[in-house]
Design an enzyme around this catalytic site. Structure first.
Site, PDB file in Angstrom:
ATOM      1  N   HIS A 113       1.422   2.394   3.935  1.00 27.65           N
ATOM      2  CA  HIS A 113       0.487   3.511   4.086  1.00 27.65           C
ATOM      3  C   HIS A 113       0.680   4.113   5.485  1.00 27.65           C
ATOM      4  O   HIS A 113       0.822   3.382   6.461  1.00 27.65           O
ATOM      5  CB  HIS A 113      -0.940   2.979   3.929  1.00 27.65           C
ATOM      6  CG  HIS A 113      -1.997   4.023   3.776  1.00 27.65           C
ATOM      7  ND1 HIS A 113      -2.366   4.868   4.813  1.00 27.65           N
ATOM      8  CD2 HIS A 113      -2.798   4.352   2.721  1.00 27.65           C
ATOM      9  CE1 HIS A 113      -3.330   5.663   4.393  1.00 27.65           C
ATOM     10  NE2 HIS A 113      -3.616   5.372   3.119  1.00 27.65           N
ATOM     11  N   LYS A 131       1.441   9.349  -5.548  1.00 25.30           N
ATOM     12  CA  LYS A 131       0.071   8.944  -5.286  1.00 25.30           C
ATOM     13  C   LYS A 131      -0.880  10.116  -5.512  1.00 25.30           C
ATOM     14  O   LYS A 131      -0.622  11.232  -5.096  1.00 25.30           O
ATOM     15  CB  LYS A 131      -0.051   8.472  -3.839  1.00 25.30           C
ATOM     16  CG  LYS A 131      -1.468   8.231  -3.359  1.00 25.30           C
ATOM     17  CD  LYS A 131      -1.490   7.823  -1.898  1.00 25.30           C
ATOM     18  CE  LYS A 131      -2.931   7.634  -1.407  1.00 25.30           C
ATOM     19  NZ  LYS A 131      -2.977   7.117  -0.028  1.00 25.30           N
ATOM     20  N   HIS A 144     -10.667  -2.676   1.520  1.00 27.60           N
ATOM     21  CA  HIS A 144     -10.965  -1.328   1.034  1.00 27.60           C
ATOM     22  C   HIS A 144     -11.870  -1.284  -0.191  1.00 27.60           C
ATOM     23  O   HIS A 144     -11.765  -0.391  -1.028  1.00 27.60           O
ATOM     24  CB  HIS A 144      -9.679  -0.537   0.764  1.00 27.60           C
ATOM     25  CG  HIS A 144      -9.846   0.927   1.050  1.00 27.60           C
ATOM     26  ND1 HIS A 144      -8.822   1.841   0.970  1.00 27.60           N
ATOM     27  CD2 HIS A 144     -10.934   1.647   1.425  1.00 27.60           C
ATOM     28  CE1 HIS A 144      -9.252   3.045   1.279  1.00 27.60           C
ATOM     29  NE2 HIS A 144     -10.540   2.961   1.558  1.00 27.60           N
ATOM     30  N   CYS A 146      -6.126   4.238  -3.552  1.00 26.43           N
ATOM     31  CA  CYS A 146      -6.394   2.872  -3.075  1.00 26.43           C
ATOM     32  C   CYS A 146      -7.613   2.175  -3.646  1.00 26.43           C
ATOM     33  O   CYS A 146      -7.510   1.152  -4.317  1.00 26.43           O
ATOM     34  CB  CYS A 146      -6.512   2.877  -1.552  1.00 26.43           C
ATOM     35  SG  CYS A 146      -4.989   3.288  -0.677  1.00 26.43           S
ATOM     36  N   ASP A 176      -0.240  -0.776  -4.940  1.00 23.29           N
ATOM     37  CA  ASP A 176      -1.517  -0.234  -5.398  1.00 23.29           C
ATOM     38  C   ASP A 176      -1.445   1.122  -6.074  1.00 23.29           C
ATOM     39  O   ASP A 176      -2.348   1.499  -6.820  1.00 23.29           O
ATOM     40  CB  ASP A 176      -2.526  -0.187  -4.242  1.00 23.29           C
ATOM     41  CG  ASP A 176      -2.142   0.798  -3.143  1.00 23.29           C
ATOM     42  OD1 ASP A 176      -0.964   1.217  -3.081  1.00 23.29           O
ATOM     43  OD2 ASP A 176      -3.026   1.143  -2.327  1.00 23.29           O
ATOM     44  N   ASN A 177      -0.421   1.899  -5.815  1.00 23.33           N
ATOM     45  CA  ASN A 177      -0.245   3.209  -6.459  1.00 23.33           C
ATOM     46  C   ASN A 177       1.110   3.758  -6.023  1.00 23.33           C
ATOM     47  O   ASN A 177       1.852   3.096  -5.291  1.00 23.33           O
ATOM     48  CB  ASN A 177      -1.371   4.194  -6.109  1.00 23.33           C
ATOM     49  CG  ASN A 177      -1.716   4.282  -4.642  1.00 23.33           C
ATOM     50  OD1 ASN A 177      -2.817   3.902  -4.231  1.00 23.33           O
ATOM     51  ND2 ASN A 177      -0.795   4.768  -3.825  1.00 23.33           N
ATOM     52  N   LYS A 202      -5.567  -5.784   3.921  1.00 18.99           N
ATOM     53  CA  LYS A 202      -6.486  -4.676   3.664  1.00 18.99           C
ATOM     54  C   LYS A 202      -7.406  -4.972   2.476  1.00 18.99           C
ATOM     55  O   LYS A 202      -6.951  -5.387   1.419  1.00 18.99           O
ATOM     56  CB  LYS A 202      -5.660  -3.412   3.386  1.00 18.99           C
ATOM     57  CG  LYS A 202      -6.479  -2.201   2.975  1.00 18.99           C
ATOM     58  CD  LYS A 202      -5.571  -1.017   2.701  1.00 18.99           C
ATOM     59  CE  LYS A 202      -6.327   0.133   2.076  1.00 18.99           C
ATOM     60  NZ  LYS A 202      -5.478   1.301   1.791  1.00 18.99           N
ATOM     61  N   ASP A 229       0.828  -1.204   0.000  1.00 20.37           N
ATOM     62  CA  ASP A 229       0.000   0.000   0.000  1.00 20.37           C
ATOM     63  C   ASP A 229       0.864   1.256   0.000  1.00 20.37           C
ATOM     64  O   ASP A 229       1.614   1.497   0.955  1.00 20.37           O
ATOM     65  CB  ASP A 229      -0.896  -0.020   1.244  1.00 20.37           C
ATOM     66  CG  ASP A 229      -2.059   0.947   1.149  1.00 20.37           C
ATOM     67  OD1 ASP A 229      -1.952   1.937   0.414  1.00 20.37           O
ATOM     68  OD2 ASP A 229      -3.082   0.707   1.803  1.00 20.37           O
ATOM     69  N   ASP A 230       0.777   2.044  -1.068  1.00 19.18           N
ATOM     70  CA  ASP A 230       1.510   3.314  -1.193  1.00 19.18           C
ATOM     71  C   ASP A 230       3.025   3.127  -1.292  1.00 19.18           C
ATOM     72  O   ASP A 230       3.786   4.021  -0.926  1.00 19.18           O
ATOM     73  CB  ASP A 230       1.213   4.248  -0.006  1.00 19.18           C
ATOM     74  CG  ASP A 230      -0.190   4.818  -0.042  1.00 19.18           C
ATOM     75  OD1 ASP A 230      -0.941   4.480  -0.978  1.00 19.18           O
ATOM     76  OD2 ASP A 230      -0.544   5.581   0.867  1.00 19.18           O
ATOM     77  N   ARG A 257      -7.648  -1.052  -6.280  1.00 22.31           N
ATOM     78  CA  ARG A 257      -7.921  -2.406  -5.796  1.00 22.31           C
ATOM     79  C   ARG A 257      -9.118  -3.023  -6.517  1.00 22.31           C
ATOM     80  O   ARG A 257      -9.143  -4.234  -6.776  1.00 22.31           O
ATOM     81  CB  ARG A 257      -8.148  -2.375  -4.280  1.00 22.31           C
ATOM     82  CG  ARG A 257      -6.874  -2.083  -3.519  1.00 22.31           C
ATOM     83  CD  ARG A 257      -7.094  -1.596  -2.091  1.00 22.31           C
ATOM     84  NE  ARG A 257      -5.836  -1.077  -1.608  1.00 22.31           N
ATOM     85  CZ  ARG A 257      -4.907  -1.807  -0.988  1.00 22.31           C
ATOM     86  NH1 ARG A 257      -5.121  -3.082  -0.741  1.00 22.31           N
ATOM     87  NH2 ARG A 257      -3.761  -1.258  -0.608  1.00 22.31           N
ATOM     88  N   SER A 301      -8.295   1.689   5.005  1.00 25.77           N
ATOM     89  CA  SER A 301      -6.929   2.153   5.288  1.00 25.77           C
ATOM     90  C   SER A 301      -6.672   2.313   6.780  1.00 25.77           C
ATOM     91  O   SER A 301      -7.578   2.620   7.559  1.00 25.77           O
ATOM     92  CB  SER A 301      -6.665   3.491   4.587  1.00 25.77           C
ATOM     93  OG  SER A 301      -6.683   3.322   3.191  1.00 25.77           O
TER      94      SER A 301
END
Length: 468
Positions: free
Chosen positions: A237, A310, A141, A82, A289-290, A139, A42-43, A86, A164
């Site tokens: 994240h 992001k 989301h 996010c 994810d990004n 996660k 994540d991130d 996803r 998150s």
């Protein structure tokens, strides 16, 4: 007496032979149905791994995956934040097709009333058609109301947080304080097992470790049948919670500590596969994810040589590290062709011998021939860059045409339409520094036409993120 002994012996031999044949048949069936493990962070930025050039974060296990498998250098997510990212991963469809993009809200929140529609087909739901055991750890989301949880979208087992780790913040604690000086009690994020809350607030310092333990248990429990495991880490994240075993270990500070624990986790997953004799029949995919959340400076990651972060659709916001590993299935090497998380569902379906339904548009391509080395060219030669429901850029081959701009530091930020589109050759200008639109009017026209043709395939649906 001797005759009876021979008859009994023959009967035992036939029974044993039958068991052996049955075991061989099961083994052959298992071999024809590979396992899939999808590790999603994540991130995490393009430049946050050793194999992608980070000089201070040590990621030996992930680097080993890349060395033994395929490292993709032009791999994209379908959204720069996010939730829509996803949704695209799980469905193989651009978020705008499923309503998993929003204008009022870019992601889902704890009080959101929407989520991934029941009509969408996830990777898990697709694989269950072939008898796969499916689990998600980490996660989600994609909706926190009961009707949107993973257990309603094809997953047999769920252990993780529904959104998150910076959400459900205690109102009395200012956001910046909660992020820069985090404590578990500042965030009332729930930890769920299937649909039951088992811990609130989640003790985030140990989440990566507990996710890993749960993943190993899932692998061991399902070793006799094909399985799909989606391991979606909550980190890096913000807020960053470091495990005591890794705190202070990295030269990159707490952000590096968190990444190095994720690397440890990858090593434990591969170790579990080998211990259970599953490494030769399992695909492992590592992706994020990004891009990195740059507004948090040292608490955020790095986009390496890429421009952006992001929340925007410059390369740093949507081009991500991606590694495919499978000792008997994936031909090692570096792939500079274009790929996307949109392609994961389509590729897994083909590898599992599943035909895709023809009642919807899928935006993914089957990457099997690139993975197994039978083809060098990727079937994907274009990428559409979305910011919520706005198509902000399009890429074909090495050329990217941008129609909008926003801040390099990204989320949260607003789009601004360009007076004239900008063109970049990403093979020669990875940092998107030189606008060459005036020198290539024919390419500008061709990419503009490509964008217009794509628009015709998009049927507007209700935004799930804007349902309040």
């Amino acid at each position: 007496m001797k005759k009876n002994f021979l008859v009994k012996s023959a009967g035992i031999f036939i029974a044993l032979y039958g068991l052996l044949l049955n075991g061989y048949a099961q083994k052959s069936q298992s071999a024809s149905q590979p396992n899939f493990i999808l590790i999603f962070t994540d991130d995490q930025g393009y430049g946050d791994l050793g194999t992608y050039g980070n000089p201070t974060i040590k990621t030996p296990h992930i680097d080993q995956l890349a060395a033994e498998g395929q490292k993709w250098t032009n791999f994209y997510v379908a959204a720069n934040v996010c939730t829509p990212s996803r949704a695209a991963l799980m469905t193989g469809r651009l978020p705008i097709r499923s309503g998993m993009q929003g204008e009022k809200r870019r992601v889902l929140f704890p009080d959101s009333k929407g989520g991934l529609p029941a009509s969408e087909i996830t990777i898990a739901r697709l694989l269950k058609q072939k008898g796969y055991h499916t689990g998600i750890i980490g996660k989600w989301h994609l909706g926190s109301l009961p009707e949107f949880l993973p257990t309603r979208h094809g997953f047999d087992y769920y252990y993780g947080i529904p959104y998150s780790n910076d959400m459900d913040r205690v109102d009395s604690i200012p956001y910046l304080q909660a992020i820069t000086q985090p404590k578990n009690e500042y965030f009332q994020v729930p930890l769920l097992r299937n649909e039951e809350i088992i811990e609130r607030p989640a003790v985030q310092n140990t989440l990566t470790e507990r996710y890993t333990d749960e993943a190993i248990k899932f692998i061991s429990k399902n070793q006799g049948e094909p399985f799909f495991l989606y391991l979606a880490h909550s980190m890096p994240h913000v807020p960053l919670f470091a495990n005591e075993k890794f705190k202070g270990k990295s030269a990159r500070g707490i952000y590096g500590d968190v990444i190095e624990e994720i690397d440890w986790s990858v090593g434990k997953i591969v170790e579990a596969l080998k211990k259970n004799g599953l490494d030769k029949n399992t695909y492992v995919v590592f992706v994020t994810d990004n891009g990195p959340w740059k507004i948090f400076k040292e608490l955020g990651g790095s986009s390496g040589p890429l421009y952006g972060a992001k929340g925007n659709s410059y390369e740093g916001g949507v081009r991500v590290p991606a590694i495919f590993w499978g000792p008997d299935h994936v031909t090692p090497g570096q792939v500079t062709e274009i790929g996307s998380t949109l392609d994961v569902l389509v590729t897994f379906a083909n590898l599992a011998g599943i035909n895709l339904p023809n009642d919807r548009v899928f935006d993914g391509y089957d990457l099997t021939t690139v993975l197994n080395g039978s083809a060098e060219k990727s079937p994907r030669n274009e990428m559409f860059y979305y910011h919520a429901s706005t198509l902000v850029a399009v890429r074909q081959g090495p050329y990217k045409l941008s129609f909008y701009e926003n801040s390099e530091k990204g989320y949260p930020d607003q789009l601004k339409k360009l007076e004239k589109p900008k063109l970049h050759n990403l093979n020669e200008d990875i940092g998107e520094a030189e606008n060459i639109a005036d020198q290539h009017e024919d390419i500008v026209e061709a990419l503009s036409t490509l964008a217009e043709e794509h628009h015709k395939t998009v049927v507007p649906v209700v935004s799930q993120l804007d349902i309040l």
